[in-house]
Design a protein around this motif. Sequence first.
Motif, PDB file in Angstrom:
ATOM      1  N   VAL A  23      19.793  87.838  23.273  1.00  0.00           N
ATOM      2  CA  VAL A  23      21.031  87.442  22.601  1.00  0.00           C
ATOM      3  C   VAL A  23      21.478  88.559  21.671  1.00  0.00           C
ATOM      4  O   VAL A  23      20.704  89.040  20.839  1.00  0.00           O
ATOM      5  CB  VAL A  23      20.835  86.137  21.800  1.00  0.00           C
ATOM      6  CG1 VAL A  23      22.068  85.827  20.967  1.00  0.00           C
ATOM      7  CG2 VAL A  23      20.541  84.974  22.741  1.00  0.00           C
ATOM      8  N   CYS A  24      22.721  88.990  21.824  1.00  0.00           N
ATOM      9  CA  CYS A  24      23.266  90.026  20.947  1.00  0.00           C
ATOM     10  C   CYS A  24      23.711  89.384  19.642  1.00  0.00           C
ATOM     11  O   CYS A  24      24.579  88.505  19.648  1.00  0.00           O
ATOM     12  CB  CYS A  24      24.428  90.755  21.612  1.00  0.00           C
ATOM     13  SG  CYS A  24      25.151  91.991  20.504  1.00  0.00           S
ATOM     14  N   SER A  25      23.130  89.824  18.536  1.00  0.00           N
ATOM     15  CA  SER A  25      23.470  89.208  17.258  1.00  0.00           C
ATOM     16  C   SER A  25      24.798  89.726  16.733  1.00  0.00           C
ATOM     17  O   SER A  25      25.295  89.266  15.715  1.00  0.00           O
ATOM     18  CB  SER A  25      22.344  89.422  16.239  1.00  0.00           C
ATOM     19  OG  SER A  25      21.682  90.623  16.458  1.00  0.00           O
ATOM     20  N   CYS A  26      25.397  90.681  17.433  1.00  0.00           N
ATOM     21  CA  CYS A  26      26.702  91.196  17.014  1.00  0.00           C
ATOM     22  C   CYS A  26      27.835  90.445  17.724  1.00  0.00           C
ATOM     23  O   CYS A  26      28.656  89.801  17.086  1.00  0.00           O
ATOM     24  CB  CYS A  26      26.750  92.696  17.296  1.00  0.00           C
ATOM     25  SG  CYS A  26      28.276  93.491  16.790  1.00  0.00           S
ATOM     26  N   CYS A  27      27.876  90.501  19.071  1.00  0.00           N
ATOM     27  CA  CYS A  27      29.010  89.903  19.789  1.00  0.00           C
ATOM     28  C   CYS A  27      28.675  88.540  20.398  1.00  0.00           C
ATOM     29  O   CYS A  27      29.554  87.864  20.931  1.00  0.00           O
ATOM     30  CB  CYS A  27      29.518  90.845  20.874  1.00  0.00           C
ATOM     31  SG  CYS A  27      28.389  91.037  22.265  1.00  0.00           S
ATOM     32  N   GLY A  28      27.416  88.129  20.337  1.00  0.00           N
ATOM     33  CA  GLY A  28      27.052  86.813  20.871  1.00  0.00           C
ATOM     34  C   GLY A  28      26.834  86.791  22.374  1.00  0.00           C
ATOM     35  O   GLY A  28      26.696  85.724  22.971  1.00  0.00           O
ATOM     36  N   LEU A  44      20.765  93.931  19.804  1.00  0.00           N
ATOM     37  CA  LEU A  44      22.118  94.382  20.076  1.00  0.00           C
ATOM     38  C   LEU A  44      22.249  94.685  21.563  1.00  0.00           C
ATOM     39  O   LEU A  44      21.364  95.299  22.160  1.00  0.00           O
ATOM     40  CB  LEU A  44      22.437  95.657  19.279  1.00  0.00           C
ATOM     41  CG  LEU A  44      22.595  95.501  17.759  1.00  0.00           C
ATOM     42  CD1 LEU A  44      22.812  96.868  17.121  1.00  0.00           C
ATOM     43  CD2 LEU A  44      23.749  94.577  17.404  1.00  0.00           C
ATOM     44  N   CYS A  45      23.348  94.234  22.154  1.00  0.00           N
ATOM     45  CA  CYS A  45      23.593  94.548  23.557  1.00  0.00           C
ATOM     46  C   CYS A  45      24.000  96.017  23.658  1.00  0.00           C
ATOM     47  O   CYS A  45      24.268  96.670  22.651  1.00  0.00           O
ATOM     48  CB  CYS A  45      24.672  93.639  24.142  1.00  0.00           C
ATOM     49  SG  CYS A  45      26.334  94.023  23.597  1.00  0.00           S
ATOM     50  N   ARG A  46      24.068  96.512  24.885  1.00  0.00           N
ATOM     51  CA  ARG A  46      24.365  97.929  25.102  1.00  0.00           C
ATOM     52  C   ARG A  46      25.676  98.341  24.419  1.00  0.00           C
ATOM     53  O   ARG A  46      25.747  99.361  23.760  1.00  0.00           O
ATOM     54  CB  ARG A  46      24.441  98.173  26.609  1.00  0.00           C
ATOM     55  CG  ARG A  46      24.225  99.602  26.987  1.00  0.00           C
ATOM     56  CD  ARG A  46      23.995  99.741  28.473  1.00  0.00           C
ATOM     57  NE  ARG A  46      22.789  99.035  28.914  1.00  0.00           N
ATOM     58  CZ  ARG A  46      22.314  99.085  30.160  1.00  0.00           C
ATOM     59  NH1 ARG A  46      22.950  99.774  31.061  1.00  0.00           N
ATOM     60  NH2 ARG A  46      21.215  98.440  30.502  1.00  0.00           N
ATOM     61  N   ASP A  47      26.700  97.507  24.593  1.00  0.00           N
ATOM     62  CA  ASP A  47      28.012  97.833  24.010  1.00  0.00           C
ATOM     63  C   ASP A  47      27.961  97.917  22.493  1.00  0.00           C
ATOM     64  O   ASP A  47      28.442  98.871  21.898  1.00  0.00           O
ATOM     65  CB  ASP A  47      29.052  96.791  24.413  1.00  0.00           C
ATOM     66  CG  ASP A  47      29.409  96.902  25.889  1.00  0.00           C
ATOM     67  OD1 ASP A  47      29.029  97.928  26.505  1.00  0.00           O
ATOM     68  OD2 ASP A  47      30.034  95.978  26.412  1.00  0.00           O
ATOM     69  N   CYS A  48      27.376  96.897  21.874  1.00  0.00           N
ATOM     70  CA  CYS A  48      27.338  96.871  20.407  1.00  0.00           C
ATOM     71  C   CYS A  48      26.438  97.963  19.860  1.00  0.00           C
ATOM     72  O   CYS A  48      26.721  98.560  18.833  1.00  0.00           O
ATOM     73  CB  CYS A  48      26.872  95.499  19.925  1.00  0.00           C
ATOM     74  SG  CYS A  48      28.045  94.203  20.340  1.00  0.00           S
ATOM     75  N   ASP A  49      25.350  98.244  20.572  1.00  0.00           N
ATOM     76  CA  ASP A  49      24.416  99.258  20.129  1.00  0.00           C
ATOM     77  C   ASP A  49      25.072 100.638  20.145  1.00  0.00           C
ATOM     78  O   ASP A  49      24.946 101.402  19.204  1.00  0.00           O
ATOM     79  CB  ASP A  49      23.184  99.255  21.033  1.00  0.00           C
ATOM     80  CG  ASP A  49      22.004  99.961  20.378  1.00  0.00           C
ATOM     81  OD1 ASP A  49      21.940  99.958  19.131  1.00  0.00           O
ATOM     82  OD2 ASP A  49      21.159 100.507  21.102  1.00  0.00           O
TER      83      ASP A  49
HETATM   84 ZN   LIG Z   1      26.959  92.789  21.703  1.00  0.00          ZN
END
Ligand SMILES: [Zn+2]
Length: 135
Positions: free
Chosen positions: A82-87, A125-130
């Motif tokens: 789970v990405c804690s930035c974008c969900g 963090l997912c790839r995009d958010c990271d």
């Molecule tokens: Zn994300």
Amino acid sequence: MVRERKYSAKRDAILALLRSTKTHPGAQWLYDRLKPQIPDLSLGTVYRNLNLFREAGTACSLGTVNGEERFDGITAPHPHLVCSCCGAVLDLPPEKAEALVQNGKKILAKESFSIDFRKTVFYGLCRDCDSQSVS
Ligand SMILES: [Zn+2]
Ligand SMILES: [Zn+2]
């Protein structure tokens, strides 16, 4: 009788969409996509059916992410990211998930604890958010 059939058509459409996506959606996501095809669909109906799926074991709930309950049409136990930035809620590639499940079971067998990977969640963090946070 007609009412019955109408309800189950909606139920089938909700389940088919849930199973066809890897986004682990919440009720709102499903509603937004089904509404154009099913004009008399209500958000309440989507919520009600998701609860029915969860109770029947047809789908599983992943708990709340960014304030919204998220669902998975894949009911076989597998860990989630789970990405804690974008969900975003992601599945690991199946072979990696399997390796993680087997490893976790091996480690915890020593504690005589049997784990259920249905609710295993890794936050990060997912790839995009990271990549955004680095630049
Ligand atoms: Zn994300
Ligand atoms: Zn999943």
